[in-house]
Design a protein around this motif. Structure first.
Motif, mmCIF file in Angstrom:
data_model
loop_
_atom_site.group_PDB
_atom_site.id
_atom_site.type_symbol
_atom_site.label_atom_id
_atom_site.label_comp_id
_atom_site.label_asym_id
_atom_site.label_seq_id
_atom_site.Cartn_x
_atom_site.Cartn_y
_atom_site.Cartn_z
ATOM 1 N N LEU A 45 0.821 -1.206 0.000
ATOM 2 C CA LEU A 45 0.000 0.000 0.000
ATOM 3 C C LEU A 45 0.858 1.261 0.000
ATOM 4 C CD1 LEU A 45 -2.741 -1.039 2.591
ATOM 5 C CD2 LEU A 45 -3.007 -0.872 0.111
ATOM 6 N N MET A 46 2.020 1.166 0.636
ATOM 7 C CA MET A 46 2.928 2.313 0.716
ATOM 8 C C MET A 46 3.776 2.468 -0.548
ATOM 9 S SD MET A 46 4.166 1.421 4.588
ATOM 10 C CE MET A 46 5.522 2.598 4.607
ATOM 11 N N ASP A 47 3.651 1.513 -1.468
ATOM 12 C CA ASP A 47 4.508 1.478 -2.663
ATOM 13 C C ASP A 47 5.978 1.341 -2.293
ATOM 14 O OD1 ASP A 47 2.483 1.633 -4.609
ATOM 15 O OD2 ASP A 47 2.385 3.811 -4.425
ATOM 16 N N ALA A 48 6.229 0.702 -1.141
ATOM 17 C CA ALA A 48 7.609 0.495 -0.705
ATOM 18 C C ALA A 48 8.150 -0.844 -1.170
ATOM 19 C CB ALA A 48 7.695 0.572 0.827
ATOM 20 N N TRP A 49 7.245 -1.796 -1.442
ATOM 21 C CA TRP A 49 7.654 -3.124 -1.916
ATOM 22 C C TRP A 49 6.486 -3.726 -2.668
ATOM 23 C CZ3 TRP A 49 6.534 -8.381 -0.057
ATOM 24 C CH2 TRP A 49 7.377 -9.334 -0.618
ATOM 25 N N ARG A 50 6.730 -4.221 -3.857
ATOM 26 C CA ARG A 50 5.652 -4.716 -4.720
ATOM 27 C C ARG A 50 5.627 -6.235 -4.793
ATOM 28 N NH1 ARG A 50 1.928 -1.138 -5.774
ATOM 29 N NH2 ARG A 50 1.478 -2.115 -7.783
ATOM 30 N N GLY A 51 6.059 -6.895 -3.721
ATOM 31 C CA GLY A 51 6.143 -8.342 -3.741
ATOM 32 C C GLY A 51 4.818 -9.046 -3.952
ATOM 33 N N LEU A 52 3.704 -8.420 -3.519
ATOM 34 C CA LEU A 52 2.403 -9.062 -3.696
ATOM 35 C C LEU A 52 1.961 -9.090 -5.156
ATOM 36 C CD1 LEU A 52 0.213 -7.858 -0.676
ATOM 37 C CD2 LEU A 52 1.300 -10.072 -1.032
ATOM 38 N N ALA A 53 2.660 -8.361 -6.002
ATOM 39 C CA ALA A 53 2.270 -8.338 -7.411
ATOM 40 C C ALA A 53 2.366 -9.717 -8.051
ATOM 41 C CB ALA A 53 3.139 -7.341 -8.184
ATOM 42 N N TRP A 54 3.282 -10.556 -7.548
ATOM 43 C CA TRP A 54 3.405 -11.893 -8.148
ATOM 44 C C TRP A 54 2.177 -12.734 -7.855
ATOM 45 C CZ3 TRP A 54 3.261 -16.425 -5.369
ATOM 46 C CH2 TRP A 54 3.463 -16.335 -3.983
ATOM 47 N N LEU A 55 1.501 -12.473 -6.721
ATOM 48 C CA LEU A 55 0.257 -13.182 -6.442
ATOM 49 C C LEU A 55 -0.822 -12.784 -7.442
ATOM 50 C CD1 LEU A 55 -0.131 -13.144 -2.546
ATOM 51 C CD2 LEU A 55 0.201 -15.123 -4.035
ATOM 52 N N GLU A 56 -0.863 -11.503 -7.769
ATOM 53 C CA GLU A 56 -1.838 -11.047 -8.751
ATOM 54 C C GLU A 56 -1.567 -11.659 -10.117
ATOM 55 O OE1 GLU A 56 -1.731 -6.809 -8.606
ATOM 56 O OE2 GLU A 56 -2.717 -6.700 -6.644
ATOM 57 N N GLN A 57 -0.298 -11.809 -10.459
ATOM 58 C CA GLN A 57 0.036 -12.452 -11.723
ATOM 59 C C GLN A 57 -0.466 -13.889 -11.741
ATOM 60 O OE1 GLN A 57 1.400 -11.176 -14.470
ATOM 61 N NE2 GLN A 57 1.552 -9.125 -13.563
ATOM 62 N N GLY A 58 -0.317 -14.588 -10.601
ATOM 63 C CA GLY A 58 -0.788 -15.963 -10.528
ATOM 64 C C GLY A 58 -2.292 -16.063 -10.662
ATOM 65 N N GLY A 59 -3.020 -15.060 -10.165
ATOM 66 C CA GLY A 59 -4.474 -15.086 -10.234
ATOM 67 C C GLY A 59 -5.031 -14.787 -11.614
ATOM 68 N N ARG A 60 -4.198 -14.330 -12.529
ATOM 69 C CA ARG A 60 -4.690 -13.997 -13.862
ATOM 70 C C ARG A 60 -5.171 -15.228 -14.622
ATOM 71 N NH1 ARG A 60 -3.829 -8.765 -14.804
ATOM 72 N NH2 ARG A 60 -2.175 -7.714 -13.639
ATOM 73 N N ALA A 61 -4.651 -16.393 -14.270
ATOM 74 C CA ALA A 61 -5.108 -17.618 -14.929
ATOM 75 C C ALA A 61 -6.595 -17.850 -14.653
ATOM 76 C CB ALA A 61 -4.277 -18.808 -14.447
ATOM 77 N N LEU A 62 -7.014 -17.643 -13.386
ATOM 78 C CA LEU A 62 -8.431 -17.765 -13.049
ATOM 79 C C LEU A 62 -9.246 -16.659 -13.708
ATOM 80 C CD1 LEU A 62 -10.803 -18.909 -11.405
ATOM 81 C CD2 LEU A 62 -10.054 -17.486 -9.487
ATOM 82 N N TRP A 63 -8.712 -15.442 -13.711
ATOM 83 C CA TRP A 63 -9.450 -14.307 -14.272
ATOM 84 C C TRP A 63 -9.718 -14.489 -15.756
ATOM 85 C CZ3 TRP A 63 -12.747 -10.876 -13.150
ATOM 86 C CH2 TRP A 63 -12.917 -9.720 -13.919
ATOM 87 N N ARG A 64 -8.834 -15.165 -16.463
ATOM 88 C CA ARG A 64 -9.055 -15.398 -17.897
ATOM 89 C C ARG A 64 -10.311 -16.225 -18.138
ATOM 90 N NH1 ARG A 64 -3.292 -15.697 -18.273
ATOM 91 N NH2 ARG A 64 -3.328 -17.950 -17.974
ATOM 92 N N HIS A 65 -10.664 -17.064 -17.176
ATOM 93 C CA HIS A 65 -11.887 -17.864 -17.317
ATOM 94 C C HIS A 65 -13.121 -17.095 -16.864
ATOM 95 C CE1 HIS A 65 -9.755 -21.573 -18.328
ATOM 96 N NE2 HIS A 65 -8.904 -21.305 -17.353
ATOM 97 N N VAL A 66 -12.934 -16.164 -15.934
ATOM 98 C CA VAL A 66 -14.066 -15.404 -15.402
ATOM 99 C C VAL A 66 -14.434 -14.232 -16.294
ATOM 100 C CG1 VAL A 66 -14.857 -13.995 -13.454
ATOM 101 C CG2 VAL A 66 -13.529 -16.080 -13.029
ATOM 102 N N GLN A 67 -13.448 -13.585 -16.872
ATOM 103 C CA GLN A 67 -13.670 -12.349 -17.632
ATOM 104 C C GLN A 67 -14.695 -12.490 -18.759
ATOM 105 O OE1 GLN A 67 -10.100 -10.663 -19.279
ATOM 106 N NE2 GLN A 67 -10.904 -8.575 -19.181
ATOM 107 N N PRO A 68 -14.679 -13.596 -19.546
ATOM 108 C CA PRO A 68 -15.683 -13.700 -20.609
ATOM 109 C C PRO A 68 -17.121 -13.691 -20.099
ATOM 110 C CG PRO A 68 -13.906 -15.272 -20.977
ATOM 111 C CD PRO A 68 -13.704 -14.700 -19.605
#
Length: 253
Positions: A112-135
Protein backbone atom coordinates in the motif's frame (compact mmCIF):
# COMPACT_ATOMS: atom_id res chain seq x y z
CA UNK A 1 -8.72 -24.87 13.79
CA UNK A 2 -9.31 -22.11 16.32
CA UNK A 3 -11.39 -19.07 15.46
CA UNK A 4 -9.83 -15.87 14.14
CA UNK A 5 -10.29 -12.37 15.53
CA UNK A 6 -12.42 -10.58 12.94
CA UNK A 7 -11.74 -6.97 13.96
CA UNK A 8 -8.26 -6.88 12.35
CA UNK A 9 -9.74 -8.23 9.12
CA UNK A 10 -12.37 -5.49 9.07
CA UNK A 11 -9.69 -2.85 9.65
CA UNK A 12 -7.42 -4.35 6.99
CA UNK A 13 -10.30 -4.11 4.53
CA UNK A 14 -11.07 -0.53 5.58
CA UNK A 15 -7.47 0.70 5.37
CA UNK A 16 -6.54 -1.45 2.40
CA UNK A 17 -9.43 -0.05 0.39
CA UNK A 18 -7.17 2.84 -0.62
CA UNK A 19 -5.81 0.24 -3.05
CA UNK A 20 -9.35 -0.42 -4.28
CA UNK A 21 -9.61 3.22 -5.27
CA UNK A 22 -6.78 2.81 -7.77
CA UNK A 23 -7.71 -0.70 -8.89
CA UNK A 24 -11.52 -0.63 -8.94
CA UNK A 25 -12.46 3.03 -8.52
CA UNK A 26 -12.97 3.71 -12.21
CA UNK A 27 -15.18 0.69 -12.83
CA UNK A 28 -17.21 1.30 -9.65
CA UNK A 29 -17.84 4.92 -10.62
CA UNK A 30 -18.76 3.95 -14.19
CA UNK A 31 -21.06 1.16 -13.06
CA UNK A 32 -22.85 3.44 -10.65
CA UNK A 33 -23.69 5.70 -13.60
CA UNK A 34 -25.34 2.87 -15.55
CA UNK A 35 -28.97 3.46 -16.55
CA UNK A 36 -31.47 2.60 -13.88
CA UNK A 37 -33.51 0.36 -16.21
CA UNK A 38 -33.31 -1.17 -19.66
CA UNK A 39 -34.26 1.07 -22.55
CA UNK A 40 -32.64 4.22 -21.18
CA UNK A 41 -29.61 5.82 -22.84
CA UNK A 42 -26.55 3.65 -23.39
CA UNK A 43 -24.03 3.19 -20.59
CA UNK A 44 -22.51 5.34 -19.30
CA UNK A 45 -24.99 8.19 -19.14
CA UNK A 46 -23.94 11.81 -18.61
CA UNK A 47 -23.09 12.56 -15.01
CA UNK A 48 -25.70 15.32 -14.80
CA UNK A 49 -28.57 12.81 -15.29
CA UNK A 50 -27.52 10.67 -12.31
CA UNK A 51 -28.42 11.49 -8.73
CA UNK A 52 -27.05 10.02 -5.53
CA UNK A 53 -30.43 8.44 -4.80
CA UNK A 54 -30.60 6.73 -8.19
CA UNK A 55 -27.01 5.48 -8.10
CA UNK A 56 -26.99 3.94 -4.61
CA UNK A 57 -29.04 0.79 -5.51
CA UNK A 58 -26.48 0.00 -8.23
CA UNK A 59 -23.56 0.68 -5.91
CA UNK A 60 -24.91 -1.53 -3.14
CA UNK A 61 -25.88 -4.31 -5.55
CA UNK A 62 -22.39 -4.30 -7.03
CA UNK A 63 -20.76 -4.44 -3.61
CA UNK A 64 -23.11 -7.18 -2.38
CA UNK A 65 -22.00 -9.31 -5.31
CA UNK A 66 -18.34 -8.50 -4.73
CA UNK A 67 -18.47 -9.38 -1.03
CA UNK A 68 -20.42 -12.53 -1.87
CA UNK A 69 -17.56 -13.68 -4.10
CA UNK A 70 -15.08 -12.99 -1.28
CA UNK A 71 -17.15 -15.14 1.09
CA UNK A 72 -17.26 -18.02 -1.36
CA UNK A 73 -13.50 -17.80 -1.84
CA UNK A 74 -13.06 -17.72 1.95
CA UNK A 75 -15.29 -20.76 2.38
CA UNK A 76 -13.30 -22.63 -0.26
CA UNK A 77 -9.98 -21.66 1.34
CA UNK A 78 -11.12 -22.55 4.86
CA UNK A 79 -12.76 -25.75 3.71
CA UNK A 80 -9.67 -26.85 1.81
CA UNK A 81 -7.58 -26.37 4.94
CA UNK A 82 -10.21 -28.16 7.00
CA UNK A 83 -9.99 -31.20 4.75
CA UNK A 84 -6.48 -31.66 6.15
CA UNK A 85 -7.73 -31.41 9.75
CA UNK A 86 -5.24 -33.94 11.08
CA UNK A 87 -2.33 -31.86 9.86
CA UNK A 88 -3.98 -28.61 10.92
CA UNK A 89 -4.02 -29.89 14.49
CA UNK A 90 -0.25 -29.86 14.68
CA UNK A 91 0.85 -26.91 16.88
CA UNK A 92 3.90 -26.22 14.73
CA UNK A 93 1.76 -26.02 11.60
CA UNK A 94 -0.74 -23.72 13.31
CA UNK A 95 2.03 -21.43 14.51
CA UNK A 96 3.57 -21.37 11.03
CA UNK A 97 0.21 -20.45 9.55
CA UNK A 98 -0.25 -17.46 11.84
CA UNK A 99 3.30 -16.30 11.09
CA UNK A 100 2.46 -16.50 7.38
CA UNK A 101 -0.82 -14.57 7.79
CA UNK A 102 0.89 -11.74 9.65
CA UNK A 103 3.81 -11.67 7.23
CA UNK A 104 1.21 -11.20 4.50
CA UNK A 105 -0.11 -8.16 6.40
CA UNK A 106 3.41 -6.75 6.57
CA UNK A 107 3.74 -7.32 2.82
CA UNK A 108 0.34 -5.69 2.23
CA UNK A 109 1.33 -2.65 4.30
CA UNK A 110 4.49 -2.21 2.24
CA UNK A 111 2.45 -2.77 -0.93
CA UNK A 112 0.00 0.00 0.00
CA UNK A 113 2.93 2.31 0.72
CA UNK A 114 4.51 1.48 -2.66
CA UNK A 115 7.61 0.49 -0.71
CA UNK A 116 7.65 -3.12 -1.92
CA UNK A 117 5.65 -4.72 -4.72
CA UNK A 118 6.14 -8.34 -3.74
CA UNK A 119 2.40 -9.06 -3.70
CA UNK A 120 2.27 -8.34 -7.41
CA UNK A 121 3.40 -11.89 -8.15
CA UNK A 122 0.26 -13.18 -6.44
CA UNK A 123 -1.84 -11.05 -8.75
CA UNK A 124 0.04 -12.45 -11.72
CA UNK A 125 -0.79 -15.96 -10.53
CA UNK A 126 -4.47 -15.09 -10.23
CA UNK A 127 -4.69 -14.00 -13.86
CA UNK A 128 -5.11 -17.62 -14.93
CA UNK A 129 -8.43 -17.77 -13.05
CA UNK A 130 -9.45 -14.31 -14.27
CA UNK A 131 -9.05 -15.40 -17.90
CA UNK A 132 -11.89 -17.86 -17.32
CA UNK A 133 -14.07 -15.40 -15.40
CA UNK A 134 -13.67 -12.35 -17.63
CA UNK A 135 -15.68 -13.70 -20.61
CA UNK A 136 -18.68 -14.11 -18.29
CA UNK A 137 -18.74 -10.33 -17.87
CA UNK A 138 -19.86 -9.99 -21.48
CA UNK A 139 -22.67 -12.48 -20.94
CA UNK A 140 -24.10 -10.40 -18.11
CA UNK A 141 -24.58 -7.54 -20.56
CA UNK A 142 -24.90 -3.82 -19.80
CA UNK A 143 -25.24 -3.30 -16.03
CA UNK A 144 -28.57 -1.50 -16.35
CA UNK A 145 -30.39 -3.17 -13.44
CA UNK A 146 -29.45 -3.93 -9.83
CA UNK A 147 -29.60 -7.65 -10.67
CA UNK A 148 -26.98 -7.23 -13.38
CA UNK A 149 -24.93 -5.06 -11.05
CA UNK A 150 -25.05 -7.87 -8.49
CA UNK A 151 -23.78 -10.34 -11.08
CA UNK A 152 -21.10 -7.92 -12.26
CA UNK A 153 -19.89 -7.35 -8.71
CA UNK A 154 -19.76 -11.09 -8.09
CA UNK A 155 -17.59 -11.64 -11.16
CA UNK A 156 -15.43 -8.58 -10.49
CA UNK A 157 -14.68 -9.97 -7.04
CA UNK A 158 -12.48 -12.61 -8.67
CA UNK A 159 -10.18 -9.99 -10.22
CA UNK A 160 -6.56 -10.78 -9.22
CA UNK A 161 -5.81 -8.67 -6.13
CA UNK A 162 -2.91 -9.11 -3.72
CA UNK A 163 -4.94 -7.49 -0.93
CA UNK A 164 -7.73 -10.07 -1.26
CA UNK A 165 -5.23 -12.90 -1.47
CA UNK A 166 -3.56 -11.77 1.75
CA UNK A 167 -6.97 -11.92 3.46
CA UNK A 168 -7.59 -15.39 2.02
CA UNK A 169 -4.47 -16.68 3.79
CA UNK A 170 -6.16 -15.79 7.07
CA UNK A 171 -9.42 -17.40 5.92
CA UNK A 172 -7.49 -20.56 5.18
CA UNK A 173 -6.17 -20.64 8.76
CA UNK A 174 -9.67 -21.11 10.15
CA UNK A 175 -9.83 -24.65 8.76
CA UNK A 176 -13.58 -24.23 8.30
CA UNK A 177 -15.71 -23.15 5.36
CA UNK A 178 -18.10 -21.19 7.59
CA UNK A 179 -15.33 -19.47 9.54
CA UNK A 180 -13.40 -18.75 6.34
CA UNK A 181 -16.49 -17.08 4.87
CA UNK A 182 -16.86 -15.02 8.08
CA UNK A 183 -13.27 -13.79 7.79
CA UNK A 184 -13.86 -12.65 4.22
CA UNK A 185 -17.21 -11.08 5.17
CA UNK A 186 -15.45 -8.98 7.82
CA UNK A 187 -12.79 -8.03 5.28
CA UNK A 188 -15.39 -7.21 2.61
CA UNK A 189 -17.44 -5.07 4.98
CA UNK A 190 -14.27 -3.14 5.75
CA UNK A 191 -13.89 -2.27 2.06
CA UNK A 192 -17.56 -1.27 1.76
CA UNK A 193 -17.45 2.36 3.01
CA UNK A 194 -14.71 3.33 0.57
CA UNK A 195 -16.26 1.61 -2.44
CA UNK A 196 -19.71 3.02 -1.71
CA UNK A 197 -18.10 6.46 -1.52
CA UNK A 198 -16.34 5.77 -4.82
CA UNK A 199 -19.64 4.88 -6.42
CA UNK A 200 -21.42 7.93 -5.05
CA UNK A 201 -18.68 10.54 -5.54
CA UNK A 202 -16.00 8.79 -7.54
CA UNK A 203 -13.83 11.61 -8.87
CA UNK A 204 -13.45 13.38 -5.53
CA UNK A 205 -12.76 10.17 -3.60
CA UNK A 206 -10.24 8.88 -6.17
CA UNK A 207 -8.38 12.19 -5.97
CA UNK A 208 -8.19 11.82 -2.18
CA UNK A 209 -6.98 8.20 -2.39
CA UNK A 210 -4.33 9.14 -4.95
CA UNK A 211 -2.51 11.24 -2.37
CA UNK A 212 0.69 9.54 -1.32
CA UNK A 213 0.18 10.59 2.31
CA UNK A 214 -3.12 8.69 2.44
CA UNK A 215 -1.60 5.52 0.99
CA UNK A 216 1.44 5.70 3.25
CA UNK A 217 -0.66 6.29 6.38
CA UNK A 218 -2.94 3.36 5.53
CA UNK A 219 0.03 1.14 4.75
CA UNK A 220 1.74 2.01 8.03
CA UNK A 221 -1.34 1.00 10.03
CA UNK A 222 -1.76 -2.30 8.14
CA UNK A 223 1.96 -2.91 8.60
CA UNK A 224 1.45 -2.28 12.32
CA UNK A 225 -1.27 -4.95 12.47
CA UNK A 226 1.16 -7.41 10.92
CA UNK A 227 4.01 -6.53 13.26
CA UNK A 228 1.73 -6.83 16.32
CA UNK A 229 0.61 -10.22 15.07
CA UNK A 230 4.19 -11.39 14.59
CA UNK A 231 5.12 -10.25 18.08
CA UNK A 232 2.06 -12.05 19.45
CA UNK A 233 2.88 -15.20 17.48
CA UNK A 234 6.39 -15.11 18.94
CA UNK A 235 4.92 -14.99 22.44
CA UNK A 236 6.11 -11.46 23.10
CA UNK A 237 2.69 -9.84 23.56
CA UNK A 238 0.80 -10.60 26.79
CA UNK A 239 -2.93 -11.33 26.70
CA UNK A 240 -4.61 -7.91 26.76
CA UNK A 241 -6.82 -5.63 24.70
CA UNK A 242 -3.98 -5.55 22.15
CA UNK A 243 -4.83 -9.16 21.40
CA UNK A 244 -7.90 -7.94 19.50
CA UNK A 245 -5.63 -6.15 17.02
CA UNK A 246 -3.72 -9.31 16.10
CA UNK A 247 -4.49 -12.09 13.65
CA UNK A 248 -4.22 -14.87 16.21
CA UNK A 249 -6.70 -17.47 17.47
CA UNK A 250 -9.75 -15.80 18.98
CA UNK A 251 -9.86 -15.46 22.74
CA UNK A 252 -11.30 -18.58 24.28
CA UNK A 253 -11.17 -20.50 20.99
Amino acid sequence: MAGINLFPMFMVGLLGSVHCGAMCGGIVSALSLAPARAGTPAFPVPVRTVTLQSSLPNVFAYNAGRIGSYMIAGALAGGAAGSARALAGLPALQAGGFWLANLMLVALGLYLMDAWRGLAWLEQGGRALWRHVQPLMRRVGPPDTPAKMLATGFLWGWLPCGMVYSALVTAMLTGSGTAGASVMLAFGLGTLPMLVALGAAGAQVRAFLARRAVRVASGVVVLGFGVLGLVRAAGGLPQSWLHTLCITPGVGA
